[in-house]
Scaffold this active site. Structure first.
Site, PDB file in Angstrom:
ATOM      1  N   GLU A 110       0.845  -1.202   0.000  1.00 23.11           N
ATOM      2  CA  GLU A 110       0.000   0.000   0.000  1.00 23.11           C
ATOM      3  C   GLU A 110       0.873   1.242   0.000  1.00 23.11           C
ATOM      4  O   GLU A 110       2.080   1.168   0.277  1.00 23.11           O
ATOM      5  CB  GLU A 110      -0.953  -0.012   1.202  1.00 23.11           C
ATOM      6  CG  GLU A 110      -2.107  -0.990   0.986  1.00 23.11           C
ATOM      7  CD  GLU A 110      -3.056  -1.096   2.167  1.00 23.11           C
ATOM      8  OE1 GLU A 110      -2.768  -0.533   3.233  1.00 23.11           O
ATOM      9  OE2 GLU A 110      -4.079  -1.780   2.014  1.00 23.11           O
ATOM     10  N   HIS A 225      -9.744   9.574   2.582  1.00 19.61           N
ATOM     11  CA  HIS A 225      -9.246   8.542   1.667  1.00 19.61           C
ATOM     12  C   HIS A 225      -9.456   9.054   0.248  1.00 19.61           C
ATOM     13  O   HIS A 225     -10.510   9.591  -0.067  1.00 19.61           O
ATOM     14  CB  HIS A 225     -10.019   7.234   1.889  1.00 19.61           C
ATOM     15  CG  HIS A 225      -9.334   6.035   1.314  1.00 19.61           C
ATOM     16  ND1 HIS A 225      -9.207   5.837  -0.040  1.00 19.61           N
ATOM     17  CD2 HIS A 225      -8.725   4.976   1.902  1.00 19.61           C
ATOM     18  CE1 HIS A 225      -8.548   4.702  -0.250  1.00 19.61           C
ATOM     19  NE2 HIS A 225      -8.242   4.161   0.913  1.00 19.61           N
ATOM     20  N   ARG A 271      -1.248   9.234   1.736  1.00 19.27           N
ATOM     21  CA  ARG A 271      -2.684   9.370   1.481  1.00 19.27           C
ATOM     22  C   ARG A 271      -3.157  10.817   1.475  1.00 19.27           C
ATOM     23  O   ARG A 271      -3.990  11.213   0.673  1.00 19.27           O
ATOM     24  CB  ARG A 271      -3.407   8.588   2.577  1.00 19.27           C
ATOM     25  CG  ARG A 271      -4.824   8.319   2.293  1.00 19.27           C
ATOM     26  CD  ARG A 271      -5.382   7.385   3.327  1.00 19.27           C
ATOM     27  NE  ARG A 271      -5.162   5.999   3.004  1.00 19.27           N
ATOM     28  CZ  ARG A 271      -5.574   4.994   3.767  1.00 19.27           C
ATOM     29  NH1 ARG A 271      -6.203   5.242   4.894  1.00 19.27           N
ATOM     30  NH2 ARG A 271      -5.359   3.754   3.408  1.00 19.27           N
ATOM     31  N   HIS A 329     -12.405   9.421   6.243  1.00 19.64           N
ATOM     32  CA  HIS A 329     -12.143   7.992   6.413  1.00 19.64           C
ATOM     33  C   HIS A 329     -11.715   7.631   7.829  1.00 19.64           C
ATOM     34  O   HIS A 329     -12.126   6.603   8.364  1.00 19.64           O
ATOM     35  CB  HIS A 329     -11.041   7.621   5.420  1.00 19.64           C
ATOM     36  CG  HIS A 329     -10.665   6.179   5.395  1.00 19.64           C
ATOM     37  ND1 HIS A 329     -11.555   5.180   5.088  1.00 19.64           N
ATOM     38  CD2 HIS A 329      -9.476   5.553   5.626  1.00 19.64           C
ATOM     39  CE1 HIS A 329     -10.944   3.995   5.136  1.00 19.64           C
ATOM     40  NE2 HIS A 329      -9.682   4.194   5.471  1.00 19.64           N
ATOM     41  N   ARG A 364      -2.182   8.989   9.149  1.00 18.07           N
ATOM     42  CA  ARG A 364      -1.956   7.563   9.411  1.00 18.07           C
ATOM     43  C   ARG A 364      -1.446   6.835   8.176  1.00 18.07           C
ATOM     44  O   ARG A 364      -1.954   7.029   7.067  1.00 18.07           O
ATOM     45  CB  ARG A 364      -3.274   6.920   9.846  1.00 18.07           C
ATOM     46  CG  ARG A 364      -3.215   5.425  10.034  1.00 18.07           C
ATOM     47  CD  ARG A 364      -4.545   4.902  10.513  1.00 18.07           C
ATOM     48  NE  ARG A 364      -5.587   5.076   9.538  1.00 18.07           N
ATOM     49  CZ  ARG A 364      -5.979   4.133   8.685  1.00 18.07           C
ATOM     50  NH1 ARG A 364      -5.408   2.947   8.679  1.00 18.07           N
ATOM     51  NH2 ARG A 364      -6.956   4.376   7.823  1.00 18.07           N
TER      52      ARG A 364
HETATM   53  P1  FAD Z   1     -14.732   0.104  15.041  1.00 19.18           P
HETATM   54  O1  FAD Z   1     -14.301  -1.050  14.255  1.00 19.18           O
HETATM   55  O2  FAD Z   1     -15.354   1.227  14.311  1.00 19.18           O
HETATM   56  O3  FAD Z   1     -15.767  -0.402  16.136  1.00 19.18           O
HETATM   57  C1  FAD Z   1     -16.427   0.517  16.990  1.00 19.18           C
HETATM   58  C2  FAD Z   1     -17.536  -0.232  17.693  1.00 19.18           C
HETATM   59  O4  FAD Z   1     -18.094   0.560  18.737  1.00 19.18           O
HETATM   60  C3  FAD Z   1     -18.704  -0.609  16.794  1.00 19.18           C
HETATM   61  O5  FAD Z   1     -19.050  -1.932  17.082  1.00 19.18           O
HETATM   62  C4  FAD Z   1     -19.809   0.342  17.228  1.00 19.18           C
HETATM   63  O6  FAD Z   1     -21.106  -0.157  17.014  1.00 19.18           O
HETATM   64  C5  FAD Z   1     -19.513   0.460  18.713  1.00 19.18           C
HETATM   65  N1  FAD Z   1     -20.065   1.646  19.341  1.00 19.18           N
HETATM   66  C6  FAD Z   1     -19.912   2.936  18.929  1.00 19.18           C
HETATM   67  N2  FAD Z   1     -20.587   3.756  19.768  1.00 19.18           N
HETATM   68  C7  FAD Z   1     -21.149   2.969  20.729  1.00 19.18           C
HETATM   69  C8  FAD Z   1     -21.976   3.235  21.849  1.00 19.18           C
HETATM   70  N3  FAD Z   1     -22.395   4.481  22.174  1.00 19.18           N
HETATM   71  N4  FAD Z   1     -22.382   2.178  22.621  1.00 19.18           N
HETATM   72  C9  FAD Z   1     -21.998   0.903  22.317  1.00 19.18           C
HETATM   73  N5  FAD Z   1     -21.244   0.608  21.231  1.00 19.18           N
HETATM   74  C10 FAD Z   1     -20.822   1.633  20.463  1.00 19.18           C
HETATM   75  N6  FAD Z   1      -7.643   0.149   8.700  1.00 19.18           N
HETATM   76  C11 FAD Z   1      -6.639  -0.719   8.464  1.00 19.18           C
HETATM   77  O7  FAD Z   1      -5.718  -0.847   9.274  1.00 19.18           O
HETATM   78  N7  FAD Z   1      -6.652  -1.474   7.330  1.00 19.18           N
HETATM   79  C12 FAD Z   1      -7.656  -1.393   6.409  1.00 19.18           C
HETATM   80  O8  FAD Z   1      -7.647  -2.102   5.420  1.00 19.18           O
HETATM   81  C13 FAD Z   1      -8.710  -0.487   6.644  1.00 19.18           C
HETATM   82  N8  FAD Z   1      -9.723  -0.352   5.759  1.00 19.18           N
HETATM   83  C14 FAD Z   1     -10.788   0.423   6.101  1.00 19.18           C
HETATM   84  C15 FAD Z   1     -11.899   0.473   5.254  1.00 19.18           C
HETATM   85  C16 FAD Z   1     -13.019   1.194   5.599  1.00 19.18           C
HETATM   86  C17 FAD Z   1     -14.204   1.246   4.686  1.00 19.18           C
HETATM   87  C18 FAD Z   1     -13.032   1.924   6.817  1.00 19.18           C
HETATM   88  C19 FAD Z   1     -14.235   2.725   7.217  1.00 19.18           C
HETATM   89  C20 FAD Z   1     -11.919   1.910   7.644  1.00 19.18           C
HETATM   90  C21 FAD Z   1     -10.803   1.172   7.288  1.00 19.18           C
HETATM   91  N9  FAD Z   1      -9.685   1.136   8.106  1.00 19.18           N
HETATM   92  C22 FAD Z   1      -8.673   0.272   7.837  1.00 19.18           C
HETATM   93  C23 FAD Z   1      -9.704   1.799   9.399  1.00 19.18           C
HETATM   94  C24 FAD Z   1     -10.047   0.744  10.452  1.00 19.18           C
HETATM   95  O9  FAD Z   1     -10.964  -0.159   9.906  1.00 19.18           O
HETATM   96  C25 FAD Z   1     -10.641   1.343  11.696  1.00 19.18           C
HETATM   97  O10 FAD Z   1      -9.897   2.449  12.119  1.00 19.18           O
HETATM   98  C26 FAD Z   1     -10.633   0.289  12.789  1.00 19.18           C
HETATM   99  O11 FAD Z   1     -11.328  -0.842  12.347  1.00 19.18           O
HETATM  100  C27 FAD Z   1     -11.256   0.847  14.043  1.00 19.18           C
HETATM  101  O12 FAD Z   1     -11.455  -0.221  14.927  1.00 19.18           O
HETATM  102  P2  FAD Z   1     -12.136   0.063  16.313  1.00 19.18           P
HETATM  103  O13 FAD Z   1     -12.325  -1.250  16.971  1.00 19.18           O
HETATM  104  O14 FAD Z   1     -11.409   1.120  17.031  1.00 19.18           O
HETATM  105  O15 FAD Z   1     -13.569   0.700  15.927  1.00 19.18           O
HETATM  106  C1  SIN Z   2      -7.703   0.745   2.118  1.00 18.21           C
HETATM  107  O1  SIN Z   2      -7.889  -0.461   1.930  1.00 18.21           O
HETATM  108  O2  SIN Z   2      -7.423   1.545   1.243  1.00 18.21           O
HETATM  109  C2  SIN Z   2      -7.854   1.273   3.494  1.00 18.21           C
HETATM  110  C3  SIN Z   2      -6.656   0.977   4.268  1.00 18.21           C
HETATM  111  C4  SIN Z   2      -6.631   1.795   5.501  1.00 18.21           C
HETATM  112  O3  SIN Z   2      -7.468   2.668   5.704  1.00 18.21           O
HETATM  113  O4  SIN Z   2      -5.730   1.561   6.305  1.00 18.21           O
END
Ligand code: FAD
Ligand code: SIN
Length: 515
Positions: A110, A225, A271, A329, A364
C-alpha cells in the site's frame, strides 16, 4: 426513579477489532462485559479491505515499518508509541492467526509502505478479522456480549469512572457498574457528508470521555481517503488503496495520469497528498477523476468484493474507468492515552480509533489502524491483569433519568435536518482544505445547531449530540493550528511550520493546551 443496575469487572464498549481483541485478552479477569450499540458486526473493522500491516515479510523489519509510519505522520508521531506498534505488530498478527483469523500467504503493498507488509484476506480482511475474533470470543463463553446496547454516558463518581449509563436493546435505561471501563467505540466518520464509515461511527466514546473530563488530542487531523465511489443515490464505499499497490492508476477524463505533478511517488504517495491532489484537480477542472483498475493483474481474484460492488452499480472495472472522490475515512485524534491505554481518569481506558496514542501523528499510514486496535487493546488487558482497579465501594449514584424513547416523526425529521447540515458544514468548511475565517463560521453555526437540538432523549439525538461535540473540537483545533501538516491543510497557512507547531494540541472541556 432509580435505574436498574448491573455489574462487571471489566466493561468494554464497542465490537470492532479494539473491543473484540481487548475482550479476548481480558479473559480471566473476572466478569467481562462487551456492549455494542448495533449488531456485533457493525463497525469500521468489518468494512476494512486492504489489510493489517506488520513487519513479517522477508527483508522487512520493525525498523522499516517504524520509518514509514513516522514519515507518513509528518513530524507528529509519538515515537515511543510507534515503537510499541511496530515491535509488537508481528506477535500480534501471529496471535490473531492462533485465534483463528485467516490471512493469505502473499503480502500486499500500500501507499507509503517501503515494503510489502499488508496481511489480508482477499479484499474483505476486516470481515475475516471480525469473523475469527467473534468465533473465538463466543467459543470462550465467558464474556457477556450485549448487542443493541447503547452506551449513553460514563458514570464518574469522585473522579473515578465506575461504568456507564446505557440503553438496552429495548431502549430501557440501566446503569452498568464496572471496575474498569474501556472505550473502543471507533471514530466519527459520520461527521462528513462524504465518508467511508459505517452508520455507527458517530464519535460516541470520544464525546463521552470529553464530557467526563478526559483529554482529546490531535483532533484537527482527519484522514480523507482518496478513492471512494459515491453513488448518485447517496452513500459511498471505499475502493482500497491496495489496488494502487497492485498497479491501478488515477487519471483525468482524458485518461492522463496527473499525480506526478503533485508527488514523485504519484499513486503511492502518502494518502493526504493523494487525497488533496484529487480534490484540487476536481475543483480546478470541474471534471471527475477516475481510478483505472485495468492494469491490476488478477483483479477479480484478488479484489472480488470491490469488483462485485462496482458491478452492482453498473460499472465494469475490467473495462471502464471508475469515478472516484476523496471521502472522510479516519480520525487520527481521539481520547488521549498513555502507552497502556490509560486516559488519566481512574478506571477509564481507551483503544482503537477512539483513542489517540500518537502513533499516527498528522497522517496515518495505511493499514496501521487495525494493528493499533489489537496491539493497544492487549496492552490494556495486560495492565488490568497487573492492577485491576479495586472493587467498587457502595456508591449512592446520582439520579439518572431518561424518558422512554418516543419515536415522534416530527422530531426525527428535525434531527436528520440538523445532522445533514452538520455534515455539510464539516465537508465545506472543515474538510480537505481549511481557512481560518470559515473554521470560525463553522464553529459558530455548530453552536447554534447544538442549541437547536436541546436535551437528547433518543439514541439518534444522543449520537447527534456526540457528533456536534466532536465537530466543535475538530473545528477549534483546526482553527488554532495555523500551519499545514499531514491531513490538516490551511489555505491561509499553506506551509509546515516546525518552529511553531511541532507539537500536539490537547483539549479538555474549557481548556486547550499545546504540548
Ligand atoms: P470500530 O471497528 O469502528 O468499532 C467501533 C464499535 O463501537 C462498533 O461496534 C460500534 O457499534 C460500537 N459503538 C460505537 N458507539 C457505541 C456506543 N455508544 N455504545 C456501544 N457501542 C458503540 N484500517 C486498516 O488498518 N486497514 C484497512 O484495510 C482499513 N480499511 C478500512 C476500510 C473502511 C471502509 C473503513 C471505514 C476503515 C478502514 N480502516 C482500515 C480503518 C479501520 O478499519 C478502523 O480504524 C478500525 O477498524 C477501528 O477499529 P475500532 O475497533 O477502534 O472501531
Ligand atoms: C484501504 O484499503 O485503502 C484502506 C486501508 C486503511 O485505511 O488503512
Amino acid at each position: 426513579m432509580s435505574l436498574p443496575q448491573d455489574r462487571a469487572d471489566v466493561l468494554i464498549l464497542g465490537s470492532g477489532i479494539a473491543g473484540l481483541y481487548t475482550a479476548l485478552s481480558c479473559h480471566g479477569l473476572g466478569r467481562v462485559t462487551l456492549l455494542t450499540k448495533g449488531k456485533l458486526s457493525q463497525s469500521s473493522t468489518e468494512l476494512a479491505q486492504g489489510g493489517i500491516a506488520a513487519a513479517v515479510g522477508p527483508g522487512d523489519s520493525p525498523l522499516f515499518h517504524f520509518a514509514d509510519t513516522v514519515a507518513a505522520g509528518d513530524g507528529l508521531c509519538r515515537e515511543e508509541a510507534v515503537r510499541v506498534l511496530v515491535e509488537e505488530g508481528p506477535d500480534t498478527v501471529r496471535r490473531l492467526m492462533e485465534l483463528g483469523v485467516r490471512f493469505e500467504a502473499g503480502l500486499g503493498r500500500e501507499a507509503a509502505h517501503s515494503r510489502r507488509r499488508i496481511l489480508h484476506w482477499a479484499d474483505i480482511t476486516g470481515d475475516e478479522i471480525r469473523r475469527g475474533l467473534e468465533t473465538a470470543l463466543r467459543a470462550l463463553g465467558s464474556v457477556s456480549i450485549r448487542e443493541g446496547h447503547f452506551a449513553w454516558d460514563l458514570v464518574i463518581v469522585k473522579g473515578r469512572c465506575i461504568g456507564v449509563t446505557a440503553l438496552d436493546e429495548r431502549d430501557e435505561p440501566y446503569v452498568l457498574l464496572a471496575r474498569a471501563t474501556v472505550i473502543a467505540t471507533g471514530g466519527a466518520g459520520q461527521l462528513y457528508l462524504y465518508n467511508t464509515n459505517p452508520e455507527v461511527a458517530t464519535g460516541d466514546g470520544i464525546a463521552m470521555a470529553y464530557r467526563a473530563g478526559a483529554w482529546l488530542e490531535d483532533m484537527e487531523f482527519i484522514q480523507f481517503h482518496p478513492t471512494a465511489f459515491c453513488s448518485p443515490e447517496g452513500g459511498c464505499f471505499l475502493i482500497s488503496e491496495a489496488l494502487r499497490g497492485e498497479g491501478a492508476v488515477i487519471v483525468n477524463r482524458r485518461g492522463e495520469r496527473f499525480l506526478f505533478r503533485y508527488h514523485p511517488a504519484a499513486e503511492l504517495a502518502p494518502r493526504d497528498v493523494v487525497a488533496r491532489a484529487l480534490f484540487r484537480e476536481m475543483r480546478e477542472t470541474g471534471e471527475p477523476v477516475y481510478l483505472d483498475l485495468r492494469p491490476v493483474e488478477g483483479l477479480l481474484r484478488r479484489f472480488p468484493h470491490i469488483s462485485e460492488r462496482l458491478r452492482s452499480q453498473g460499472l465494469d472495472p475490467e473495462k471502464e474507468l471508475i469515478p472516484v472522490t476523496p471521502a472522510a475515512h479516519y480520525l487520527m485524534g481521539g481520547v488521549k492515552t498513555d502507552l497502556d491505554g490509560y486516559t488519566g481518569i481512574p478506571g477509564l481506558y481507551a483503544c482503537g480509533e477512539a483513542a489517540c496514542t500518537g502513533v499516527h501523528g498528522a497522517n496515518r499510514l495505511a493499514s496501521n489502524s487495525l494493528l493499533e486496535g489489537a496491539v493497544f487493546g492487549a496492552r490494556i488487558a495486560r495492565t488490568l491483569e497487573r492492577s485491576l482497579p479495586p472493587p467498587l465501594p457502595s456508591f449512592s449514584l446520582p439520579q439518572w433519568r431518561l424518558p422512554r424513547i418516543r419515536l415522534q416523526v416530527r422530531k426525527a425529521v428535525r434531527v436528520r435536518k440538523i445532522w445533514r447540515r452538520l455534515q455539510e458544514i464539516m465537508w465545506e468548511k472543515v474538510g480537505l482544505e481549511r481557512v481560518g475565517r470559515e473554521l470560525g463560521e463553522a464553529w459558530e453555526e455548530m453552536r447554534s445547531l447544538r442549541a437547536s437540538l436541546g436535551t437528547p432523549e433518543t439514541r439518534e439525538e444522543k449520537e447527534l449530540e456526540n457528533l456536534l461535540t466532536v465537530a466543535r473540537v475538530v473545528a477549534r483545533a483546526a482553527f488554532i493550528r495555523e500551519e499545514s501538516r499531514g491531513a490538516h491543510f490551511r489555505k491561509d497557512f499553506p506551509r509546515r511550520d516546525d518552529a511553531r507547531w511541532l507539537r500536539h494540541l490537547a483539549h479538555r472541556r474549557g481548556r486547550v493546551i499545546e504540548g
